[in-house]
Enzyme design. Structure first.
Site, PDB file in Angstrom:
ATOM      1  N   LEU A   1     -16.138  48.197   7.102  1.00 24.52           N
ATOM      2  CA  LEU A   1     -15.286  49.381   7.217  1.00 24.52           C
ATOM      3  C   LEU A   1     -14.365  49.386   8.421  1.00 24.52           C
ATOM      4  O   LEU A   1     -13.249  49.873   8.354  1.00 24.52           O
ATOM      5  CB  LEU A   1     -16.161  50.630   7.324  1.00 24.52           C
ATOM      6  CG  LEU A   1     -16.662  51.256   6.040  1.00 24.52           C
ATOM      7  CD1 LEU A   1     -17.493  52.468   6.384  1.00 24.52           C
ATOM      8  CD2 LEU A   1     -15.501  51.648   5.156  1.00 24.52           C
ATOM      9  N   LYS A   2     -14.861  48.921   9.556  1.00 28.67           N
ATOM     10  CA  LYS A   2     -14.091  49.103  10.783  1.00 28.67           C
ATOM     11  C   LYS A   2     -13.180  47.915  11.100  1.00 28.67           C
ATOM     12  O   LYS A   2     -12.713  47.768  12.212  1.00 28.67           O
ATOM     13  CB  LYS A   2     -15.043  49.368  11.959  1.00 28.67           C
ATOM     14  CG  LYS A   2     -15.771  50.700  11.809  1.00 28.67           C
ATOM     15  CD  LYS A   2     -16.273  51.197  13.148  1.00 28.67           C
ATOM     16  CE  LYS A   2     -17.339  52.261  13.045  1.00 28.67           C
ATOM     17  NZ  LYS A   2     -16.932  53.588  12.736  1.00 28.67           N
TER      18      LYS A   2
END
Lengths: 327, 365
Positions: free
Chosen positions: B107-108
């Site tokens: 996600l990051k």
């Protein structure tokens, strides 16, 4: 990991020195894509802790030059990695700190940097095309250090930042993106270098930044998110440029940063109890320096480099940190 | 997190053991050095090998996928993968499906999202005529005329939005995800998509009324980029937004995001803060103080609930700003209370407000 009420400088120096030593470590390999940044972070932290010579100048310069990508006229993060704006900036910063800027082919690097500006005024990081105000700042900072700012279309650059201003006075990564302290810093610092702080609603932004402080003394990056040591730099340096550092409770923030130290192996983590890394180490130390922590060297909040060095190059802008405490 | 796309690297033989890779010379990273965990390093050595020969083939996709799974921030691998996909004319919708699983795991990471932008751009829009090859749909200079969205691209947009929604269920404040959603909306620029966003934001704020990203997105949709789509009656829009925001404040008064939003919409529409005075005042008192007040049910001005923590600092701040115009001594009183009692962390800020306000007080002749 017990917390401490003092900055454990010798321990952190040793931590930074040890970072390059363990090439067996999987982490070492998986972080090759940001190795140049990491070297810059480590070196700057050492400078602020007044231990600049703890890493070999010659080895560092050799590493930087081994990352030069001749076809592009720029630097990658690691030998044989593709060139990118972020490691190019870090390379320039490292060479400036070591007074070795003459090793750089300035016209070619300038050409690389300028080639990344988009029609809208923002910069891409490389040919992959990702755009972000972080890259805009990197370009402005790099050109400034290379004394090539006059080649930049300042109006176009500033107009992009202006469009990133949000309803809360903050700035995001691209036009329309949420205000975030790290993006606030890159936009504020870029505007400072370009002498265009008039773009900012200064009181509103400074208030938004002051609101980042949580009851535990730490700072977060956006409303209702967790505190993190790195915001000690992003938020404080922005406030320094706006001349409002006093709006942060210095004692509480200092305690918070110190409590995030790894008192056994050195280094600073994002928050107390977590594992340290060099990113949070530099930004924790830089934050403490801006708060006037005794025994540290002044850091320039616009360039995130030693202040006297930036001043000697005639690049110092109007910012204010807290006065350095005697002890 | 379940590995939706299938085999992980542990289930496949080493590249060095595979007959279909014997023709490539792996290029080790460090001379004269024996890594402890060779399984992790070999894909990267083979990557350097095929880059040297500029190979663009199916197996390059396999290789770059292996690297990306190990190290999603390896942007060289992403770049090379993208160029390979285009060169061999690989099915890009399959690539999107693969990206679905990776996006949730990583996600990051910036690259996952940027790659997605590139793939969507490759599928749904021709290369821009100003040929920078880079994608900047927020550019103020008008790009080559966008054709009307086809039913296929409308369907694709909805699928993409649904995917982003699922990702936000995992991490509702992920900065990249929200930024990508904004990009997607601007890219397809379809009025129906924009219209659906209000409901979407409301669902998220029901889950967590303190989600600053959701509030920001609401502003983006209603007053920012989204404003270009429909919603001609701005008076009605303001009324609706004020009503919604007040309701959310009533639910949870100590919510900086809602108050920032309120200020934002007032400033954007040039509406005086003093219009909100009757709404704000009950939030500036303690519950005990309010006991004396008449309990008038005012739908336009929802009152704080019995569980609300009062007085609300943001409300006091707001009231002080209202008073600043014509009753500055009342503002000073509030700021003193904030500095000394209710928001001592920001004492210096409140003292600054007092100093500045008293500076502007005209001298009585």
């Amino acid at each position: 990991m017990t917390s401490s009420s003092q900055l454990l400088i010798p321990l952190h120096v040793r931590y930074i020195q040890s970072l390059g030593e363990n090439k067996d470590d999987l982490t070492y390999h998986l972080t090759a894509h940001l190795r140049m940044n990491a070297v810059y972070w480590g070196l700057t932290a050492l400078c602020i802790m007044d231990h600049k010579d703890a890493l070999s100048k010659d080895e560092t310069i050799e590493y930087v030059m081994s990352c030069w990508v001749d076809e592009a006229g720029a630097f990658g993060p690691h030998p044989d990695h593709d060139p990118h704006l972020l490691p190019t900036l870090s390379a320039i910063q490292i060479l400036v700190i070591h007074d070795a800027l003459d090793r750089i082919d300035v016209p070619r690097v300038t050409k690389f940097i300028l080639s990344l500006q988009q029609p809208s005024g923002v910069f891409a990081g490389d040919q992959f095309g990702e755009i972000d105000t972080r890259f805009l700042y990197s370009a402005v900072n790099a050109l400034s250090l290379l004394d090539q700012l006059h080649q930049l279309d300042v109006e176009k650059t500033v107009s992009y930042i202006k469009q990133c201003k949000n309803f809360d006075g903050g700035f995001g990564a691209v036009i329309g993106a949420e205000s975030h302290a790290a993006q606030v810093w890159v936009c504020t610092a870029a505007l400072a270098i370009l002498d265009r702080l008039d773009v900012i609603d200064q009181d509103t932004l400074a208030w938004w930044l002051a609101e980042r402080q949580l009851p535990n003394g730490g700072l977060n990056g956006r409303p209702q998110k967790l505190e993190d040591v790195c915001y000690s730099f992003w938020v404080l340096s922005s406030l320094s440029v706006l001349r409002k550092v006093s709006w942060i409770d210095a004692d509480k923030l200092t305690s918070f940063i110190l409590s995030a130290q790894d008192t056994e192996n050195g280094g600073i983590a994002d928050r107390p109890g977590d594992l340290p890394d060099v990113f949070h180490t530099i930004f924790g130390v830089a934050g403490l320096s801006l708060l006037g922590y005794p025994g540290l060297v002044d850091i320039d909040p616009v360039y995130c480099m030693p202040a006297n060095l930036i001043e000697s190059k005639g690049l110092r802008k109007g910012w204010e940190a807290l006065p350095r405490k005697a002890s | 997190m379940p590995d939706i796309a299938g085999d992980g690297p542990e289930e496949q033989p080493l590249f060095s053991e595979r007959p279909d890779w014997t023709d490539v010379t792996p290029v080790p990273q460090y001379e004269g050095y024996n890594p402890i965990a060779p399984i992790f390093y070999t894909p990267q050595y083979y990557f350097r090998g095929i880059v040297k020969t500029n190979e663009k083939s199916e197996r390059v996709l396999e290789l770059t996928e292996a690297i990306i799974r190990l190290n999603p921030a390896h942007y060289s691998a992403w770049q090379y993968r993208y160029h390979t996909l285009l060169a061999i004319k690989a099915p890009l919708d399959a690539e999107l499906k693969l990206m679905d699983s990776l996006a949730v795991q990583f996600l990051k990471t910036y690259q996952v999202w940027h790659h997605r932008r590139l793939i969507l751009t490759a599928i749904y829009s021709p290369p821009p005529s100003n040929a920078s090859g880079l994608n900047d749909p927020t550019a103020t200079t008008s790009s080559s005329a966008k054709s009307k969205p086809s039913p296929e691209s409308q369907a694709a947009a909805r699928t993409e939005l649904a995917f982003i929604t699922r990702v936000l269920m995992v991490d509702a404040k992920n900065y990249h995800t929200w930024s990508y959603r904004q990009w997607l909306l601007a890219f397809f620029d379809d009025v129906h998509l924009w219209e659906g966003e209000l409901g979407f934001v409301e669902r998220l704020l029901e889950e967590d009324v303190r989600n600053n990203s959701a509030w920001h997105h609401r502003f983006f949709v209603v007053f920012g980029r989204g404003q270009l789509q429909g919603e001609e009656d701005r008076v009605a829009v303001l009324k609706r937004e004020l009503s919604y925001t007040k309701d959310q404040i009533a639910l949870a008064p100590n919510n900086a995001s809602a108050w920032n939003y309120l200020r934002g919409i007032l400033e954007r529409t040039g509406t005086s803060f003093s219009n909100l005075r009757s709404f704000v005042e009950p939030y500036t008192k303690t519950h005990e103080d309010r006991l004396g007040d008449e309990e008038i049910l005012d739908l336009e001005n929802p009152a704080p609930s019995a569980e609300a923590e009062l007085p609300c600092v943001a409300a006091l701040e707001f009231l002080a700003d209202i008073y600043e115009k014509d009753a500055v001594s009342k503002s000073v009183e509030i700021w003193k209370r904030l500095a000394n009692e209710l928001d001592t962390m920001r004492k210096k800020y409140w003292e600054y407000r007092i100093k500045e306000a008293l500076k502007d007080v005209p001298v009585q002749s």
